[in-house]
Write an enzyme that holds these catalytic residues in place. Structure first.
Site, PDB file in Angstrom:
ATOM      1  N   GLU A 161     -80.171 -26.325  54.825  1.00 43.77           N
ATOM      2  CA  GLU A 161     -79.588 -26.823  55.630  1.00 43.77           C
ATOM      3  C   GLU A 161     -79.211 -28.587  56.130  1.00 43.77           C
ATOM      4  O   GLU A 161     -79.666 -28.511  56.808  1.00 43.77           O
ATOM      5  CB  GLU A 161     -79.455 -26.295  56.780  1.00 43.77           C
ATOM      6  CG  GLU A 161     -78.956 -24.598  56.896  1.00 43.77           C
ATOM      7  CD  GLU A 161     -79.229 -23.663  58.066  1.00 43.77           C
ATOM      8  OE1 GLU A 161     -80.193 -24.597  59.122  1.00 43.77           O
ATOM      9  OE2 GLU A 161     -78.578 -22.608  57.905  1.00 43.77           O
TER      10      GLU A 161
ATOM     11  N   GLU B  76     -77.347 -17.296  53.086  1.00 45.19           N
ATOM     12  CA  GLU B  76     -77.820 -17.504  54.476  1.00 45.19           C
ATOM     13  C   GLU B  76     -76.165 -16.874  55.272  1.00 45.19           C
ATOM     14  O   GLU B  76     -75.943 -17.701  54.956  1.00 45.19           O
ATOM     15  CB  GLU B  76     -78.962 -19.078  54.702  1.00 45.19           C
ATOM     16  CG  GLU B  76     -79.403 -18.117  56.577  1.00 45.19           C
ATOM     17  CD  GLU B  76     -80.380 -19.385  57.125  1.00 45.19           C
ATOM     18  OE1 GLU B  76     -81.067 -19.773  56.708  1.00 45.19           O
ATOM     19  OE2 GLU B  76     -79.669 -19.421  58.940  1.00 45.19           O
TER      20      GLU B  76
END
Length: 331
Positions: free
Chosen positions: A67, A152
């Site tokens: 991320e 995710e």
């Protein structure tokens, strides 16, 4: 820390599971550290070690960044990846998962300027369905030939809390499952928030009965068990128009050479199949049936093999309905 990691890999391997070794380090020391380049040297050292240690195992995937966000660009991510991937490749050809900016939700940047020179890499994407209902980037990347891995996701808000959005979640399922796109749910814990599958305070982390699980845990359990039984949701139905060409053009297949020209609001969805095995959503079969899915226009140019006459069929389809169908000759 490495002992804990290695023990976890051992247990997963004994259970016949895949393992994603995830460099979950963005913001590890300082929340302001949002760029994977901050920990480049540490990452190279780690992946050099771990990929050499497990070079003979075929159940391990390596996720090299988690991320990236803030002002981080895809150029930063590429620079990082081009440094780290060779550290793994010198030991193994295992799958490498590559993140991207905007909390790993920027496949558009990846598609404009992908990594080159590597095999067996996949691009990751993260979503939380209550906040992210659009599947456009994932569909576009997949349909364009980019290998995508959802490393995710959750059906709640991106904060990891809030109500489960089954409506948006079902939309994602209908995109992911028919395409066999892999995904990993967040998360196995008993922590606060709706994203953890176990109820808060429980100490029975091996008990997956409904009574010990939160709503998200029960939902995932039922979904995954259905998948194991090959119960896959049907893709969302797209309006389809079928046209029987044999009724419009006599001896179509035997005497004419045919060329298809097609356009539409989403040209990437239009393709054709004329006496070949190419798959597409705009097809002409050996029985001379033209199929147009969704919206679009199509012109079929036909040249007679014997006398050279040229004819054109113009078809316009909107929402699966034929708006117009006309034929003309070209002198």
């Amino acid at each position: 820390m490495l002992e804990t990691l290695e023990r976890g890999i051992e247990i997963a391997t004994e259970l016949g599971l895949y393992v994603i070794v995830d460099w979950h380090m963005v913001g590890a020391d300082n929340p302001a550290d949002k760029n994977p380049l901050t920990y480049l040297e540490e990452s190279k050292e780690f992946f050099s070690y771990i990929s050499e240690y497990y070079k003979d195992q075929d159940n391990i995937l390596y996720e090299i960044m988690n991320e990236p966000n803030g002002s981080t660009t895809w150029a930063d991510c590429k620079k990082y990846a081009n440094e780290v991937i060779p550290c793994i490749r010198k030991n193994t050809d295992a799958i490498i998962l590559v993140g991207n900016p905007k909390w790993t939700a920027d496949l558009n940047s990846v598609m404009k300027d992908p990594l080159v020179g590597y095999e067996n890499i996949m691009y990751t994407y993260h979503f939380y369905a209550a906040d992210h209902s659009s599947t456009t980037q994932v569909v576009k990347a997949y349909d364009s030939g980019f290998p995508v891995f959802i490393s995710e996701f959750g059906f709640m808000e991106s904060s990891g809390d809030g109500a489960i959005s089954e409506t948006n979640g079902e939309k994602w399922k209908k995109v992911l499952d028919p395409r066999n796109i892999s995904y990993v749910a967040w998360n196995i814990s008993n922590s606060p928030g709706s994203a953890s599958i176990f109820k808060n305070g429980t100490t029975k982390l091996d008990d997956v009965s409904d009574e010990n699980l939160k709503v998200w845990g029960v939902y995932l359990k039922n979904w995954y068990r259905a998948k194991s039984l090959n119960i896959v949701p049907e893709p969302e139905e797209i309006p389809t128009a079928n046209i029987e060409l044999m009724t419009e053009v006599p001896e179509w297949t035997s005497n004419y050479e045919c060329f298809i020209v097609s356009t539409g609001s989403d040209p990437s969805r239009l393709n054709y199949n004329w006496s070949s095995s190419n798959e597409g959503v705009l097809t002409v079969s050996e029985y001379s049936t033209l199929k147009i899915i969704g919206n679009g226009t199509c012109s079929i140019i036909a040249k007679h093999k014997k006398n050279g006459d040229v004819g054109v069929l113009d078809i316009v389809v909107k929402n699966g309905e034929i708006v117009s169908f006309s034929s003309r000759y070209i002198e």
